[in-house]
Design a protein around this motif. Structure first.
Motif: not given
Length: 479
Positions: A321-329, A331-334
């Motif tokens: 909710d705070k950072l949006g999808p890119r900053k999570m997805i 790094p998560g995929m990496f």
């Protein structure tokens, strides 16, 4: 307390016990084989049949959700689940427990899209990460504790109590919903195309059954019967897709894939589901094979990761909710790709503590990707497509899981056989080395898969709700 919060509590109570039921029976399969005198392939239908029924019902959920109110659906589905639970608990033969299990699956299969669709209508996009995270906690935590809880219940009370112990909680959920649950969304009663229902049923059933049977069928993917079943399912789904484009009121509106974030999010979702389901099968096999742990110890080694995955889901939702999808997805995929690289070099000499930590990292990376990618995908759709978007996402999950397991196990088996070529009577050490080689082969495929997912994640953007869409309870309820 806000009415939307009460509605969420109602959903989470019901969802917890239906999700718990998915894995609660796994530990008891051996005991059920003994009691009803059935073999392993037969008893596996308690798991395969459950997944098949859920998969078949998912394409229908988009229309069913629009035919009944939220209250009617939730109470009705929990009642269906209750009936199935009682039948299974009172079973006097295997067909009776299988029938009860199938009825349970009918309730569970339609409950998931019902809850997700209601949550999408209740909460605006900027609040959905937290809400979906709480739902993800239930989705992950309940199945994770299922095997452990089931072992205790079977040892102390007997297998029937796996069903009877759930009954009072389901009754409470129904009564709680009867008193507090409000209706969300609109009842539009769309026309249901019978041919589409038939095509989706045949397609989904053949695909899930075909891929689920690959690892146990002689010859795997080269088995003519299995190949015929899978191809038949794919043809049925192709015809189904073409027919949906011609219908004024499609059973599943495939126009959702015109929205870029939805298409990308669903692809990433498939990659993660394949990696997760396959690892949950391959890793226990490796722990009990070359690493020589018992089934109980293997389960305990994987448990911290499974629990952490559930616990992190609400946290990841709030971060989304705070950072949006890119900053999570991204790094998560990496991180997920790095874990796949580690598994591609695994060997029996690895410390069990390293194994536990890496599996926990795997599960954290999955929690960073799964719910955020799914939520961001749905956020781009207009409200009228929510039932279709959630239905497609929920239909994809069991198909991707079955595909992941069958492909990983097939590659692993092929690699194992290749390592044993020329060895007439392999000893235990050679067998373990061959299995290790097979696991390496499987995870080489996984590395390629996750890298494609990582590249796709680079093109994901934060979804914005279409103008004009409103969220929350109907005005007459909130007054």
């Amino acid at each position: 307390m806000k009415k939307s919060t009460i509605i969420m509590i109602t959903f989470l109570i019901g969802a917890f016990f239906t999700f718990l039921n998915e894995t609660l029976l796994n530990i008891a399969l051996t005991e059920i084989m003994r009691v009803f005198q059935v073999d392993a392939p037969t008893v596996q239908w308690l798991a395969t049949g459950f997944m098949l029924v859920m998969g078949i019902l998912m394409p229908l959920s988009a229309s069913i959700i629009q035919w009944f109110t939220t209250r009617q659906l939730f109470i009705g589905l929990m009642t269906i689940f209750l009936v199935g639970t009682i039948i299974a608990g009172c079973a006097v033969n295997f067909p009776m427990i299988l029938a009860g299990r199938m009825i349970q699956a009918a309730g569970t299969g339609l409950l998931i899209p019902t809850i997700m669709n209601a949550m999408l209508n209740l909460f605006p996009p900027h609040e959905r990460g937290k809400v979906m995270g709480n739902f993800g906690l239930v989705m992950m935590f309940a199945p994770a504790i299922g095997p452990t809880l089931s072992g205790v219940i079977v040892d102390v009370l007997g297998w029937r109590w796996l069903f009877f112990a759930v009954v009072p909680f389901v009754l409470f959920s129904i009564l709680f919903a009867y008193k507090y649950l409000e209706n969300v969304g609109e009842v539009t009663k769309p026309k249901i195309d019978i041919l589409s229902v038939g095509l989706s049923t045949v397609g989904v059933a053949c695909i899930i059954y075909g891929f689920s049977s690959v690892s146990t069928a002689e010859g795997g993917f080269s088995n003519p019967l299995i190949l015929t079943i899978i191809i038949s399912g794919l043809i049925a789904m192709l015809i189904f897709g073409l027919r949906q484009r011609k219908l004024e009121e499609p059973l599943l509106d495939l126009s959702v894939f015109k929205y870029n974030n939805y298409a990308r999010g669903m692809f990433i979702f498939v990659v993660v589901v394949m990696a997760m389901f396959a690892s949950e099968i391959v890793m226990p096999m490796y722990l009990q094979g070359p690493m020589a742990f018992s089934a109980k110890v293997a389960g305990m080694i994987l448990l911290p990761g499974a629990l952490l995955n559930g616990a992190m889901s609400p946290v990841m939702g709030r971060i989304f909710d705070k950072l949006g999808p890119r900053k999570m997805i991204i790094p998560g995929m990496f991180v997920l790709a790095c874990v796949m690289v580690f598994y591609s070099t695994i060997h029996p000499g690895i410390s069990v503590y390293v194994f536990i930590i890496v599996y926990m990292v795997l599960m954290v990376s999955i929690s960073m990707i799964m719910m955020p990618s799914h939520t961001n995908a749905i956020n781009q759709l207009p409200k009228r497509l929510y039932p279709h978007g959630t239905a497609i996402g929920n239909m994809i999950q069991p198909i991707a899981g079955a595909m992941g397991i069958s492909i990983f196990v097939s590659i692993m088996t092929h690699g194992q056989k290749k390592a044993l070529e020329g060895i007439a009577h392999p000893n235990a050490t050679q067998m373990n080395e061959a299995l290790t080689s097979g696991v390496h082969h499987a995870y080489w495929f996984a590395i390629g898969l996750t890298l494609i997912g990582l590249i796709t994640a680079l093109f994901v953007t934060k979804s914005v709700a279409p103008e004009g869409d409103t969220f929350g309870l109907p005005e007459e309820i909130t007054k």
